[in-house]
Design an enzyme around this catalytic site. Structure first.
Site, PDB file in Angstrom:
ATOM      1  N   GLN A  38      12.950  -2.550   2.685  1.00 45.19           N
ATOM      2  CA  GLN A  38      12.694  -1.551   3.615  1.00 45.19           C
ATOM      3  C   GLN A  38      13.472  -1.539   4.761  1.00 45.19           C
ATOM      4  OE1 GLN A  38       8.352  -0.771   3.389  1.00 45.19           O
ATOM      5  NE2 GLN A  38       8.301  -1.206   1.180  1.00 45.19           N
ATOM      6  N   ARG A  96       6.750   7.231   1.628  1.00 46.28           N
ATOM      7  CA  ARG A  96       6.874   6.614   0.459  1.00 46.28           C
ATOM      8  C   ARG A  96       7.691   7.277  -0.751  1.00 46.28           C
ATOM      9  NH1 ARG A  96       1.728   5.516  -3.848  1.00 46.28           N
ATOM     10  NH2 ARG A  96       2.281   7.719  -4.242  1.00 46.28           N
ATOM     11  N   TYR A 144       8.070  -6.300  -5.365  1.00 46.61           N
ATOM     12  CA  TYR A 144       7.572  -5.542  -6.497  1.00 46.61           C
ATOM     13  C   TYR A 144       8.637  -4.655  -7.242  1.00 46.61           C
ATOM     14  CZ  TYR A 144       7.043  -1.948  -2.793  1.00 46.61           C
ATOM     15  OH  TYR A 144       7.672  -1.248  -1.593  1.00 46.61           O
ATOM     16  N   HIS A 175      -0.191  -5.309  -6.151  1.00 44.21           N
ATOM     17  CA  HIS A 175       0.458  -4.727  -5.282  1.00 44.21           C
ATOM     18  C   HIS A 175      -0.890  -4.000  -4.563  1.00 44.21           C
ATOM     19  CE1 HIS A 175       1.485  -0.985  -3.324  1.00 44.21           C
ATOM     20  NE2 HIS A 175       2.672  -1.535  -2.943  1.00 44.21           N
ATOM     21  N   ARG A 185      -4.752   0.704  -6.174  1.00 45.73           N
ATOM     22  CA  ARG A 185      -4.055   1.957  -6.767  1.00 45.73           C
ATOM     23  C   ARG A 185      -3.178   1.653  -7.780  1.00 45.73           C
ATOM     24  NH1 ARG A 185       0.262   3.215  -3.445  1.00 45.73           N
ATOM     25  NH2 ARG A 185      -0.227   2.172  -1.602  1.00 45.73           N
ATOM     26  N   HIS A 215      -2.417  -5.500  -0.936  1.00 44.94           N
ATOM     27  CA  HIS A 215      -2.687  -4.424   0.129  1.00 44.94           C
ATOM     28  C   HIS A 215      -4.089  -4.011  -0.208  1.00 44.94           C
ATOM     29  CE1 HIS A 215       1.875  -4.064  -0.651  1.00 44.94           C
ATOM     30  NE2 HIS A 215       1.854  -3.998   0.533  1.00 44.94           N
ATOM     31  N   HIS A 219      -3.374  -5.507   5.546  1.00 44.66           N
ATOM     32  CA  HIS A 219      -3.826  -4.273   6.505  1.00 44.66           C
ATOM     33  C   HIS A 219      -5.067  -4.119   6.740  1.00 44.66           C
ATOM     34  CE1 HIS A 219       0.274  -2.655   6.054  1.00 44.66           C
ATOM     35  NE2 HIS A 219       0.348  -2.431   4.520  1.00 44.66           N
ATOM     36  N   ASP A 260       6.199  -6.089   7.581  1.00 48.07           N
ATOM     37  CA  ASP A 260       6.142  -5.161   6.690  1.00 48.07           C
ATOM     38  C   ASP A 260       7.427  -4.325   6.250  1.00 48.07           C
ATOM     39  OD1 ASP A 260       5.021  -3.589   4.421  1.00 48.07           O
ATOM     40  OD2 ASP A 260       3.420  -2.533   6.029  1.00 48.07           O
TER      41      ASP A 260
HETATM   42 ZN   LIG Z   1       3.323  -3.882   2.407  1.00 53.28          ZN
END
Ligand SMILES: [Zn+2]
Length: 421
Positions: free
Chosen positions: A59, A82, A121, A199, A202, A226, A263, A314
């Site tokens: 990222q 996202r 991931y 992950h 969700r 998360h 988080h 992150d």
């Molecule tokens: Zn993350």
């Protein structure tokens, strides 16, 4: 090889000392204590290296590219961000993920991080089929860490539904087989440790959480997930399971002393109590949480319950451990209307608490891995600061620019190469 370094100062969470040398041997701190000779490091203070406990290295490729609205998306938030992150993830291959990870980890070392927890991931080919080596991308990330010299805790994380096809495994057994294989591959690689993760609630159903929790306990592995980053995630969890994310994690046996919740932004009091009962930790990512509009960490409630806290960069919108720590206290001040909020025990300043969260220790101690940083005492941000105020000046008034050198496993792996003195 044995090497003794004698800096002007040694910083720990509670004090600053002069006349202290550190001796490095076979990648560890062989001694930390009073000394009069050694290799002089003039104008330098030594301090533990920072632990970056949450990273998605790829990222880093979004830096600067997502700070404007898409005309088709009049409301920009976590969920629209996202989509843009997915389009970056869709184009990665083994060599490009290694390259972006190397850039990311190199920047971390320059900022004073000596280790990183990579939550990985992106597992499969873009269309969702495995690479010839099913761990090709995870290995590329590990090789990037070795290229730069940063210490790595690699967490392959499970993804069962949603997201991109290349994130997903067909079954939890297939996922854990890959974890077995990369754990075996990592043996004999001194900088690489492998744990496991899921992950989020969700992306992973209940049965997978149970299996992954069991696997982590059986193998005594760190396990991260998360949770409670976004309100929508909590609403979906309530609709599917009739309980909040951390309640589901407790119910499925996912929580333990080696569990880290990433988080916990919107975690309620009961959820934090569950973390406390199970001895689980929280990793905060304040610069990313701010950038994504997630919300504020319930830092006061985390401190009250004495939960272990760490920080991570992150999404790497910014890589600066000083800023992550400062944000935790600054947000707590904004929310409470008070100053010096995150105070523990008999302490009178939040600085020791924050430094312990950043380092995962209270200071440099004999026997620990030789992972530490050199701070440039001549940096303009530290000019005129009394030695006794140095820890707080680092947290409240400095940034990664004060890092002049970074050592990992007893080796200097980053040298700024100039002096500002
Ligand atoms: Zn993350």
């Amino acid at each position: 090889m044995r090497q003794t370094l004698l800096p002007d100062l040694v910083v720990d969470a509670h004090r600053v000392s002069s006349g202290v040398a550190i001796t490095v041997e076979h990648g560890r701190l062989a001694a930390v204590g009073p000394a009069i000779d050694g290799e002089r490091l003039s104008g330098r203070a030594l301090a533990p290296g920072f632990v970056n406990d949450h990273s998605h290295a790829f990222q880093r490729g979004l830096r600067g590219a997502v700070e404007q609205m898409e005309p088709s998306q009049p409301r920009d938030d976590f969920w629209t961000w996202r989509e843009r992150m997915y389009s970056l993830a869709g184009g990665l291959g083994p060599s490009s993920i290694r390259e972006v990870s190397r850039r990311c980890y190199g920047e971390m070392l320059s900022a004073g991080y000596t280790s990183v927890t990579e939550v990985h991931y992106v597992h499969q080919r873009p269309e969702g089929t495995p690479y010839e080596d099913p761990n090709a991308l995870a290995k590329a990330v590990a090789l990037a860490a070795e290229d730069t010299g940063i210490r790595l805790l690699l967490l392959p994380v499970a993804y069962a539904r949603d997201g991109l096809p290349r994130f997903r495994d067909p079954s939890v057994q297939a996922f854990l087989q890959r974890v077995d294989a990369i754990r075996e591959w990592s043996e004999g690689r001194p900088l690489v440790e492998v744990g496991v993760g899921a992950h989020s609630v969700r992306a992973v159903p209940r049965g997978w959480l149970e299996e992954i929790g069991r696997y982590a306990r059986r193998n005594d592995l760190p396990v991260h997930i998360h949770a409670d980053e976004q309100q929508r995630e909590i609403e979906e969890c309530l609709a599917e399971h009739g309980m909040r994310p951390i309640e589901l994690l407790a119910r499925t046996g996912f929580l333990g002393t080696r569990t880290t919740i990433i988080h916990a932004t919107h975690a309620g009091g009961r959820e934090l109590d569950l973390l406390s009962q199970h001895g689980a930790s929280v990793c905060a990512c304040p610069t990313t949480e701010g950038n994504l509009g997630d919300g504020f960490l319930p830092a006061g409630k985390i401190l009250e319950r004495n939960l272990r806290l760490s920080v991570g960069s992150d999404s790497h919108v910014r890589i600066d451990p000083f800023e992550e720590l400062r944000e935790i206290e600054t947000n707590a001040r904004r929310l409470s209307g008070q100053r010096n909020v995150l105070i523990t025990g008999n302490e009178t300043s939040p600085t020791p608490y924050l430094l312990r969260a950043g380092w995962g220790s209270t200071g440099l101690q004999a026997g620990d891995p030789a992972d530490f940083i050199e701070i440039d005492l001549a940096n303009p941000a530290l000019a005129g600061v009394e030695a006794s105020n140095l820890p707080s000046a680092l947290v409240f008034g400095a940034g990664s620019g004060v890092v002049a050198g970074t050592w990992v496993d007893g080796r200097k792996v980053y040298d700024r190469g100039d002096t500002s003195g």
